[in-house]
Scaffold this active site. Structure first.
Site, short mmCIF file in Angstrom:
data_model
loop_
_atom_site.label_atom_id
_atom_site.label_comp_id
_atom_site.label_asym_id
_atom_site.label_seq_id
_atom_site.Cartn_x
_atom_site.Cartn_y
_atom_site.Cartn_z
N SER A 1 55.55 45.78 56.79
CA SER A 1 54.24 46.11 56.18
C SER A 1 53.18 46.98 56.90
O SER A 1 53.09 46.61 58.13
CB SER A 1 53.42 44.82 55.93
OG SER A 1 53.90 43.90 54.80
N ILE B 1 39.17 47.51 29.48
CA ILE B 1 40.12 48.40 28.49
C ILE B 1 41.53 47.73 28.39
O ILE B 1 42.02 46.80 29.23
CB ILE B 1 40.36 49.85 29.13
CG1 ILE B 1 40.76 49.74 30.46
CG2 ILE B 1 38.92 50.69 29.22
CD1 ILE B 1 41.16 50.97 31.39
N ASP C 1 45.03 47.50 49.52
CA ASP C 1 45.45 46.72 50.64
C ASP C 1 45.78 47.91 52.18
O ASP C 1 46.64 47.90 52.50
CB ASP C 1 46.95 46.66 50.39
CG ASP C 1 47.79 45.52 51.20
OD1 ASP C 1 46.92 44.79 51.96
OD2 ASP C 1 48.89 45.46 51.36
N HIS D 1 46.46 43.21 54.18
CA HIS D 1 47.28 41.63 54.39
C HIS D 1 47.59 41.61 55.91
O HIS D 1 47.88 40.40 56.34
CB HIS D 1 48.23 41.56 53.44
CG HIS D 1 49.56 42.10 53.59
ND1 HIS D 1 49.65 43.39 52.91
CD2 HIS D 1 50.58 41.96 54.24
CE1 HIS D 1 50.79 43.75 53.09
NE2 HIS D 1 51.52 42.75 53.93
N VAL E 1 33.26 48.83 31.30
CA VAL E 1 34.06 48.77 30.45
C VAL E 1 35.35 47.78 30.87
O VAL E 1 35.84 47.96 31.83
CB VAL E 1 34.62 49.74 29.54
CG1 VAL E 1 33.52 50.69 28.90
CG2 VAL E 1 35.36 50.91 30.36
#
Length: 491
Positions: A233, A292, A162, A132, A290
């Site tokens: 970040s 779940i 990320d 990001h 699948v």
């Protein structure tokens, strides 16, 4: 009087002899309780932490002053309200075009986009940061602590975790040593280095608050109380050995600033992504097809599983790897290739780390017993697969039973579309089933360990239910299958 003086002398002797000794013991114990000294760690590591700033190109309206443009008195407002801002009647504002006048074309301007952090992971210029931080940027600039600046190229990104891998033209960077995030413990001291609000090489410290904090399918975060703010970040989370144990990524905040909860990507997860980005420029993950959900303790006991564990299969993709292996809605996957699934969020991560086309063994809990299945892992697509929609007419409603349900047979066409062989469709819901969340249109596939074939058989099974315990119903709703517990009414 002499006795009083003797006692006073003894008291003074105690105060002058014993008390200093106790103070000495306290003084001796103090160093072991002292806070750690981070200065040596910072001196060794901060040179490897970088500031990352990005730019982007935006369209702006021509000023309209003079043939060449000139100054624009409304430019300041556009910085606040966006490039399209223009008061009615102002120069450059939309209006009727004069005869013979050439329409003004939008112009482009490069503007600052954001600031983040990163750190060197190799001497030859590889930089690790958050996706990001660089997503959508036109240019990326990496600045070292000594002021040296590089233009960076994006090697690859992985939005799911990320993580972004950058490359700068450098040969003598000092990479940070990589630690082992699996060895982290609650209460352990850690520190962060980054550029909060653009303030380069800022150091903050705290402790590990939680490990494996589940906030996503593929990412168990490290939770800390280290002060992390916008701009941190992509920076490193370091242990007392100066090793990277995480990549600072998110904060939990109502104000946008630090509030005592910060989240970091475990470095083990990050480096697995980095290896694939280096080799392929993208990340390939395994999948079995699948959907779940969580297995509650109450459901686990009702289906004979004992305790809450595993991942309950709510939907099986038609033609997918799991369908080919024989996985069915309502199964609880308890193990994948020998690794126990302790909670449902473990499964996507374990399967995702498995190379596509790998033959694996699934262990599922079905109708009170463990069943082993062989599955060939597929490759995760770039976009999520849409679930099938079901429609179709149903039969007339029946009288409600001890569960508060009126059901009818599922039309043949609907069965084909849904890929089911039996079941009944709910036409009306009353107490107690409505309190359990059942709705008209839901399809009941199983009651306890008994597969439901039609409405007649369902009525027979329900009539034999014990009113002293809850009945476990496997329900298909909007393409999702879940277990629902309903307490039957006393007859």
């Amino acid at each position: 009087m002499r006795q009083w003086l003797a006692i006073a002398s003894m008291s003074l002797a105690f105060a002058g002899g014993v008390l200093p000794a106790a103070q000495a013991q306290v003084a001796t114990a103090q160093p072991s309780a002292a806070l750690p000294d981070f200065t040596e760690i910072v001196a060794r590591t901060e040179g490897s932490v970088v500031n990352i700033r990005t730019t982007e190109t935006v369209a702006v309206r021509p000023s309209g002053f003079g043939p060449g443009g000139g100054s624009d008195p409304y430019e300041m407002f556009r910085w606040f309200f966006g490039p399209e801002f223009s008061p009615p009647g102002a120069p450059g504002a939309p209006g009727p075009q004069r005869r013979g006048e050439t329409p003004q074309q939008p112009q482009e301007r490069t503007v600052p986009r954001g600031v983040g952090s990163g750190f060197a992971i190799s001497a030859d210029g590889y930089i690790l940061t958050n996706n990001h931080v660089v997503d959508g940027a036109n240019e990326i600039f990496v600045t070292m602590t000594d002021g040296t600046e590089f233009n960076a190229e994006v090697v690859g990104t992985d939005p799911r975790t990320d993580i972004a891998l950058l490359k700068v033209d450098a040969k003598d960077l000092t990479p940070l040593p990589i630690g082992d995030s699996h060895q982290l413990k609650k209460g352990q001291w850690v520190l962060a280095i980054g550029s909060p609000f653009g303030l380069d090489s800022t150091v903050t410290a705290g402790i590990i608050s939680a490990i494996n904090r589940e906030t996503g399918d593929y990412l168990p975060f490290i939770q800390t109380d280290v002060a992390v703010n916008p701009g941190n970040s992509g920076g490193p989370l370091l242990n007392l050995a100066g090793q990277v144990v995480g990549v600072n990524s998110q904060i939990v905040s109502r104000s946008g600033g630090f509030m005592g909860i910060s989240l970091a990507i475990p470095i083990d997860e990050a480096m697995r992504v980095v290896e694939q980005l280096k080799e392929h420029g993208k990340v390939t993950r395994g999948r079995i097809g699948v959907q779940i959900g969580e297995v509650s303790d109450e459901v686990a006991k009702a289906i004979g599983l004992g305790k809450a564990r595993g991942a309950m299969v709510s939907h099986v993709e038609k033609g997918g790897p799991a369908a080919s292996a024989g996985v069915m809605p309502g199964d609880v996957i308890t193990s994948f290739n020998g690794t126990d699934i302790k909670q449902w969020a473990d499964l996507p991560r374990i399967v995702g780390e498995t190379k596509p086309d790998t033959a694996a063994t699934l262990e599922v809990w079905r109708k009170g017993k463990a069943v082993k299945l062989k599955v060939t892992v597929g490759e995760m697509p770039s976009e999520a697969t849409q679930t099938a929609q079901r429609e179709g007419p149903v039969a007339e409603p029946e009288k409600t039973d001890v569960l508060g349900l009126a059901v009818a047979d599922v039309p043949e066409q609907a069965r084909k579309e849904l890929g089911i062989k039996g079941g009944v469709q709910v036409r009306d819901v009353r107490a107690p089933a409505n309190a359990a969340g059942l709705q008209p249109g839901d399809i009941i596939l199983t009651v306890g360990d008994t597969d439901i074939t039609d409405a007649k058989q369902f009525a027979k099974v329900v009539s034999g239910l014990d009113a002293s315990s809850k009945a476990a119903l496997l329900v298909l709703s909007d393409g999702q299958t879940r277990w629902v517990l309903v307490q039957p009414k006393a007859k």
